[in-house]
Design a protein around this motif. Structure first.
Motif, PDB file in Angstrom:
ATOM      1  N   GLY A  13       0.911  -1.281  -0.083  1.00  0.00           N
ATOM      2  CA  GLY A  13      -0.117  -0.078  -0.108  1.00  0.00           C
ATOM      3  C   GLY A  13       0.948   1.259  -0.113  1.00  0.00           C
ATOM      4  O   GLY A  13       0.174   2.459   0.129  1.00  0.00           O
ATOM      5  N   GLU A  14       2.240   0.986   0.098  1.00  0.00           N
ATOM      6  CA  GLU A  14       2.868   2.381  -0.135  1.00  0.00           C
ATOM      7  C   GLU A  14       3.802   2.372  -1.460  1.00  0.00           C
ATOM      8  O   GLU A  14       3.828   1.425  -2.160  1.00  0.00           O
ATOM      9  N   LEU A  15       4.263   3.385  -1.721  1.00  0.00           N
ATOM     10  CA  LEU A  15       5.036   3.780  -2.960  1.00  0.00           C
ATOM     11  C   LEU A  15       6.143   4.434  -2.730  1.00  0.00           C
ATOM     12  O   LEU A  15       6.354   5.178  -1.813  1.00  0.00           O
ATOM     13  N   LEU A  16       7.244   4.204  -3.507  1.00  0.00           N
ATOM     14  CA  LEU A  16       8.672   4.793  -3.256  1.00  0.00           C
ATOM     15  C   LEU A  16       8.465   6.142  -4.449  1.00  0.00           C
ATOM     16  O   LEU A  16       8.547   5.511  -5.414  1.00  0.00           O
ATOM     17  N   ILE A  17       8.932   7.136  -3.849  1.00  0.00           N
ATOM     18  CA  ILE A  17       8.874   8.368  -4.820  1.00  0.00           C
ATOM     19  C   ILE A  17      10.216   8.963  -5.040  1.00  0.00           C
ATOM     20  O   ILE A  17      10.910   9.066  -4.026  1.00  0.00           O
ATOM     21  N   LYS A  18      10.737   9.021  -6.083  1.00  0.00           N
ATOM     22  CA  LYS A  18      11.777   9.827  -6.436  1.00  0.00           C
ATOM     23  C   LYS A  18      11.344  11.286  -6.349  1.00  0.00           C
ATOM     24  O   LYS A  18      10.754  11.981  -7.142  1.00  0.00           O
ATOM     25  N   THR A  19      11.924  12.091  -5.196  1.00  0.00           N
ATOM     26  CA  THR A  19      11.338  13.303  -5.190  1.00  0.00           C
ATOM     27  C   THR A  19      11.828  14.524  -5.897  1.00  0.00           C
ATOM     28  O   THR A  19      12.968  14.427  -6.485  1.00  0.00           O
ATOM     29  N   LYS A  20      11.260  15.243  -6.435  1.00  0.00           N
ATOM     30  CA  LYS A  20      11.494  16.288  -7.432  1.00  0.00           C
ATOM     31  C   LYS A  20      11.393  17.803  -6.633  1.00  0.00           C
ATOM     32  O   LYS A  20      12.176  18.433  -6.986  1.00  0.00           O
ATOM     33  N   ALA A  21      10.620  17.759  -5.759  1.00  0.00           N
ATOM     34  CA  ALA A  21      10.505  19.203  -5.128  1.00  0.00           C
ATOM     35  C   ALA A  21       9.768  18.993  -3.773  1.00  0.00           C
ATOM     36  O   ALA A  21       9.052  18.155  -3.472  1.00  0.00           O
ATOM     37  N   CYS A  22      10.172  19.836  -2.899  1.00  0.00           N
ATOM     38  CA  CYS A  22       9.576  19.960  -1.401  1.00  0.00           C
ATOM     39  C   CYS A  22       9.182  21.459  -0.836  1.00  0.00           C
ATOM     40  O   CYS A  22      10.181  21.946  -1.130  1.00  0.00           O
ATOM     41  N   GLY A  23       8.204  21.757  -0.433  1.00  0.00           N
ATOM     42  CA  GLY A  23       7.824  22.939  -0.134  1.00  0.00           C
ATOM     43  C   GLY A  23       8.328  23.357   1.298  1.00  0.00           C
ATOM     44  O   GLY A  23       8.913  22.421   1.851  1.00  0.00           O
ATOM     45  N   VAL A  24       8.685  24.783   1.349  1.00  0.00           N
ATOM     46  CA  VAL A  24       9.019  25.243   2.628  1.00  0.00           C
ATOM     47  C   VAL A  24       7.889  25.874   3.585  1.00  0.00           C
ATOM     48  O   VAL A  24       7.480  26.738   3.289  1.00  0.00           O
ATOM     49  N   CYS A  25       7.725  25.038   4.607  1.00  0.00           N
ATOM     50  CA  CYS A  25       6.492  25.224   5.465  1.00  0.00           C
ATOM     51  C   CYS A  25       6.865  25.538   6.833  1.00  0.00           C
ATOM     52  O   CYS A  25       7.728  25.167   7.448  1.00  0.00           O
ATOM     53  N   HIS A  26       6.039  26.323   7.505  1.00  0.00           N
ATOM     54  CA  HIS A  26       6.144  26.821   8.847  1.00  0.00           C
ATOM     55  C   HIS A  26       5.781  25.792   9.752  1.00  0.00           C
ATOM     56  O   HIS A  26       6.446  25.519  11.012  1.00  0.00           O
ATOM     57  N   SER A  27       5.132  24.517   9.464  1.00  0.00           N
ATOM     58  CA  SER A  27       4.881  23.427  10.227  1.00  0.00           C
ATOM     59  C   SER A  27       6.417  22.712  10.385  1.00  0.00           C
ATOM     60  O   SER A  27       6.963  22.557  11.686  1.00  0.00           O
ATOM     61  N   ASP A  28       7.166  22.835   9.477  1.00  0.00           N
ATOM     62  CA  ASP A  28       8.379  22.175   9.631  1.00  0.00           C
ATOM     63  C   ASP A  28       9.321  23.150  10.296  1.00  0.00           C
ATOM     64  O   ASP A  28      10.077  22.678  11.576  1.00  0.00           O
ATOM     65  N   LEU A  29       9.227  24.448  10.449  1.00  0.00           N
ATOM     66  CA  LEU A  29       9.872  25.248  11.086  1.00  0.00           C
ATOM     67  C   LEU A  29       9.764  25.337  12.687  1.00  0.00           C
ATOM     68  O   LEU A  29      10.473  25.153  13.475  1.00  0.00           O
ATOM     69  N   HIS A  30       8.383  25.147  12.913  1.00  0.00           N
ATOM     70  CA  HIS A  30       7.764  25.038  14.244  1.00  0.00           C
ATOM     71  C   HIS A  30       8.709  23.903  15.107  1.00  0.00           C
ATOM     72  O   HIS A  30       9.028  23.809  16.093  1.00  0.00           O
ATOM     73  N   VAL A  31       8.492  22.510  14.220  1.00  0.00           N
ATOM     74  CA  VAL A  31       9.362  21.449  14.773  1.00  0.00           C
ATOM     75  C   VAL A  31      10.948  21.654  15.104  1.00  0.00           C
ATOM     76  O   VAL A  31      11.494  21.306  15.885  1.00  0.00           O
ATOM     77  N   MET A  32      11.523  22.277  13.935  1.00  0.00           N
ATOM     78  CA  MET A  32      12.967  22.630  14.020  1.00  0.00           C
ATOM     79  C   MET A  32      13.212  23.508  15.247  1.00  0.00           C
ATOM     80  O   MET A  32      14.407  23.486  15.710  1.00  0.00           O
ATOM     81  N   LYS A  33      12.225  24.439  15.462  1.00  0.00           N
ATOM     82  CA  LYS A  33      12.493  25.280  16.811  1.00  0.00           C
ATOM     83  C   LYS A  33      11.889  24.516  18.114  1.00  0.00           C
ATOM     84  O   LYS A  33      12.197  25.530  19.131  1.00  0.00           O
ATOM     85  N   GLY A  34      11.620  23.737  18.037  1.00  0.00           N
ATOM     86  CA  GLY A  34      11.124  23.084  19.302  1.00  0.00           C
ATOM     87  C   GLY A  34       9.813  23.520  19.886  1.00  0.00           C
ATOM     88  O   GLY A  34       9.377  23.318  20.989  1.00  0.00           O
ATOM     89  N   GLU A  35       9.222  24.131  18.809  1.00  0.00           N
ATOM     90  CA  GLU A  35       7.947  24.724  19.349  1.00  0.00           C
ATOM     91  C   GLU A  35       6.815  23.580  19.255  1.00  0.00           C
ATOM     92  O   GLU A  35       5.590  23.931  20.012  1.00  0.00           O
ATOM     93  N   ILE A  36       6.841  22.803  18.480  1.00  0.00           N
ATOM     94  CA  ILE A  36       5.976  21.576  18.343  1.00  0.00           C
ATOM     95  C   ILE A  36       6.658  20.398  18.745  1.00  0.00           C
ATOM     96  O   ILE A  36       7.551  20.090  17.768  1.00  0.00           O
ATOM     97  N   PRO A  37       6.325  19.717  19.591  1.00  0.00           N
ATOM     98  CA  PRO A  37       6.880  18.373  20.099  1.00  0.00           C
ATOM     99  C   PRO A  37       7.034  17.506  18.741  1.00  0.00           C
ATOM    100  O   PRO A  37       5.986  17.178  18.272  1.00  0.00           O
ATOM    101  N   PHE A  38       8.112  16.914  18.454  1.00  0.00           N
ATOM    102  CA  PHE A  38       8.162  15.857  17.521  1.00  0.00           C
ATOM    103  C   PHE A  38       9.455  14.717  17.785  1.00  0.00           C
ATOM    104  O   PHE A  38      10.611  15.392  18.196  1.00  0.00           O
TER     105      PHE A  38
END
Length: 444
Positions: free
Chosen positions: A98-123
Motif C-alpha cells: 500500500g506504499e510507493l517509493l517516490i523519487k522526490t523532485k520538489a519539497c515546499g518550505v513550510c512553517h510547520s517544519d519550522l515549528h518542529v525545528m525550533k522545538g515549538e511543536i514536539p516531535f
C-alpha cells in the motif's frame, strides 16, 4: 538562530545495497527465508525482524534495492531544536504494502517544519522534515493492491498530501481523511508509518530516523498510496509541490470548515504560504469582499494579485475595526486565522458577523491558548472551527484540476526556489520573514 545546512555524510565500508534485510542484537531474525551460514546470520527479505531498541537496523549481509535504483540516498535531518539541518546518507528506503517509493523532485518550505525545528511543536528526533512534495513513482511495495498499481504506475508524476490517509480507519471510511486515526497515532505521535516503523535508516550504522509525514526533504521518500494523486505533464514539479500542503490546507479550510459560498465576505489574517492560498481559493469560490490582513506591506501588495479586494496592515490600523468598517459594521461571513498566535485568534473571532464562522488553521507553539468572549459566542451564534487540512482522496485531484486550468495560479504563489543543499538557508529565510507566499526546494 541559524538553520544553514551542514553537509555531513556517513561513510560505510559496505559497497553494496541491502534488500530489506535486518538483524537483531544477537544476529538472529525471526521468520527468515534466507540463511547465510558463513556469517551465522538469518536474513529476512521484506521481513518482520525487530532491531535494537524495538527498531529495525540494516544488515550488511545482502545487496538490495529495486531494479535500477541507487543503493543510497541523501536526506535533510533535524536532530534537535535550533540546531542546523544536516544532509545525511541513507539506505534506500523500501515501501511496504500500500506504499510507493517516490523519487522526490520538489519539497515546499513550510512553517510547520519550522515549528518542529525550533522545538515549538514536539516531535520525535532525529527526523527527516518536509511534507509538501512532488515526484515520480519508482517502486510499489510488495503485495500492493493491483488497483493502486494501475492508478499510480511506475513512472507516474505525482503530488503528495501531507495528511496521509490509511483509507481503512473509521474516519477514512466516512471520507474524513483529514482525521485519519493512524496518521495522528503513528506519524504525528511517533514519526513512523502505520505499522509503527520508520522507513529511514542512516547508511553509517543503520540508525533509524523518523519521518515528518513522508520525510519529503530527501532524494526519495515512501508515501502511503492514498496520499498521492497523478500530476499531469502540463504542471511543473517545483510549483506543484505546494498543492500538498499550502493549497491543500487552504482548500480544507474554505471548502469543508468555512463552506464559502458565492457572495460571502472573507477575511484572511496572515497571508503567508497558506493564507495567500486561502485568498486564491476564496476568489475561486466566488467570495465578494476578500480582505487580507498582515503586518508586512510586501505580503499585502502581493495579496492583491491573489484576489484580495482590500488589505489591512495590522500594525498601522486596528484590524477588527477596519474589517467592520469595510463590511458596513457587520463583520465578515468567514474569517480565517492562518498565522497561529493568540492575538490573531482574538482578531479572527471578533472579525466575524453574527452567525459567522471563525476558522483557525495556524499552528502555534505547544500550549498556546486563545481567548474568546463566551457570551458573544453563545448569543451571536459564532462558530469557531479548527481545520488542519483537506481530504486527500477527494480534494487533491480537485486541486490539481484547479491548477491545471489556471484557476489557482501556482507560478504566482511560488516566489523563491532553493537547491537541495540550500535547505537550511531556506528555513533561515522563512524564520526571518524573508519569504513572501511560498518557497520550494528543488531536489533533482
Amino acid at each position: 538562530m541559524a538553520f544553514s545546512t551542514m553537509i555531513r555524510r556517513g561513510i560505510s565500508n559496505n559497497s553494496h545495497t541491502l534488500r530489506s534485510s535486518w538483524y537483531l542484537a544477537n544476529n538472529t531474525i525471526l521468520n527468515s527465508n534466507v540463511v547465510n551460514d558463513n556469517k551465522n546470520k538469518k536474513i529476512v527479505e521484506n521481513g518482520v525482524g525487530v532491531g535494537v531498541g524495538g527498531y529495525r537496523c540494516y544488515s550488511e549481509a545482502r545487496p538490495v534495492g529495486g531494479v535500477g535504483l541507487p543503493q543510497y540516498m541523501r536526506g535533510a535531518v533535524y536532530w534537535e531544536p535550533n540546531k542546523p539541518l544536516t544532509i545525511e546518507d541513507f539506505h534506500m528506503p523500501r515501501p511496504k504494502a500500500g506504499e510507493l517509493l517516490i523519487k522526490t523532485k520538489a519539497c515546499g518550505v513550510c512553517h510547520s517544519d519550522l515549528h518542529v525545528m525550533k522545538g515549538e511543536i514536539p516531535f520525535v528526533s532525529p527526523c527527516v522534515v518536509g511534507h509538501e512534495i512532488t515526484g515520480e513513482v519508482v517502486e510499489h511495495g510488495s503485495l500492493t493492491d493491483s488497483k493502486i498499481i494501475e492508478r499510480l504506475p511506475i513512472g507516474s508524476h505525482v503530488v503528495g498530501a501531507f495528511i496521509m490517509p490509511c483509507g481503512n480507519c473509521s474516519y477514512c471510511s466516512k471520507g474524513h481523511d483529514d482525521l485519519c486515526e493512524p496518521f495522528f497515532a503513528y506519524n504525528r505521535a511517533k514519526g513512523t508509518l502505520y505499522d509503527g516503523e520508520t522507513r529511514l535508516f542512516l547508511r553509517n550504522g543503520g540508525k533509524p530516523v523518523f519521518m515528518y509525514s513522508m520525510g519529503g526533504l530527501a532524494e526519495y521518500c515512501v508515501v502511503p498510496a492514498h496520499a498521492l494523486t497523478i500530476l499531469p505533464d502540463s504542471l511543473p514539479y517545483t510549483e506543484s509541490a505546494i498543492l500538498g500542503c499550502a493549497v491543500f490546507t487552504a482548500y480544507g479550510a474554505m471548502a469543508h470548515a468555512a463552506e464559502v459560498r458565492p457572495g460571502d465576505s472573507v477575511a484572511v489574517i496572515g497571508v503567508g504560504g497558506v493564507g495567500s492560498s486561502c485568498l486564491q481559493i476564496a476568489r475561486a469560490f466566488g467570495a465578494s469582499a476578500i480582505i487580507a490582513v498582515d503586518v508586512q506591506d510586501d505580503k499585502l501588495q502581493k495579496a492583491k494579485t491573489f484576489g484580495a479586494t482590500h488589505t489591512i496592515n495590522a500594525i498601522q490600523e486596528d484590524a477588527v475595526e477596519k474589517i467592520r468598517e469595510i463590511t458596513g459594521g457587520a463583520g465578515v461571513d468567514v474569517a480565517v486565522e492562518a498565522l497561529g498566535k493568540p492575538q490573531t485568534f482574538f482578531q479572527c473571532f471578533h472579525s466575524v458577523r453574527d452567525g459567522g464562522k471563525a476558522v483557525m488553521i495556524g499552528l502555534t507553539p505547544a500550549g498556546a491558548v486563545g481567548e474568546l468572549d463566551i457570551n458573544r459566542l453563545v448569543r451571536r451564534k459564532i462558530q469557531v472551527i479548527g481545520s488542519y487540512g483537506g481530504r486527500a482522496r477527494q480534494d487533491l485531484p480537485k486541486l490539481v484540476r484547479l491548477a491545471e486550468t489556471g484557476i489557482f495560479n501556482l507560478s504566482n504563489a511560488v516566489t523563491r526556489k532553493y537547491k537541495f543543499e540550500e535547505a537550511g538557508q531556506a528555513f533561515d529565510d522563512l524564520n526571518q520573514g524573508k519569504i513572501v507566499s511560498r518557497a520550494v526546494i528543488e531536489i533533482r
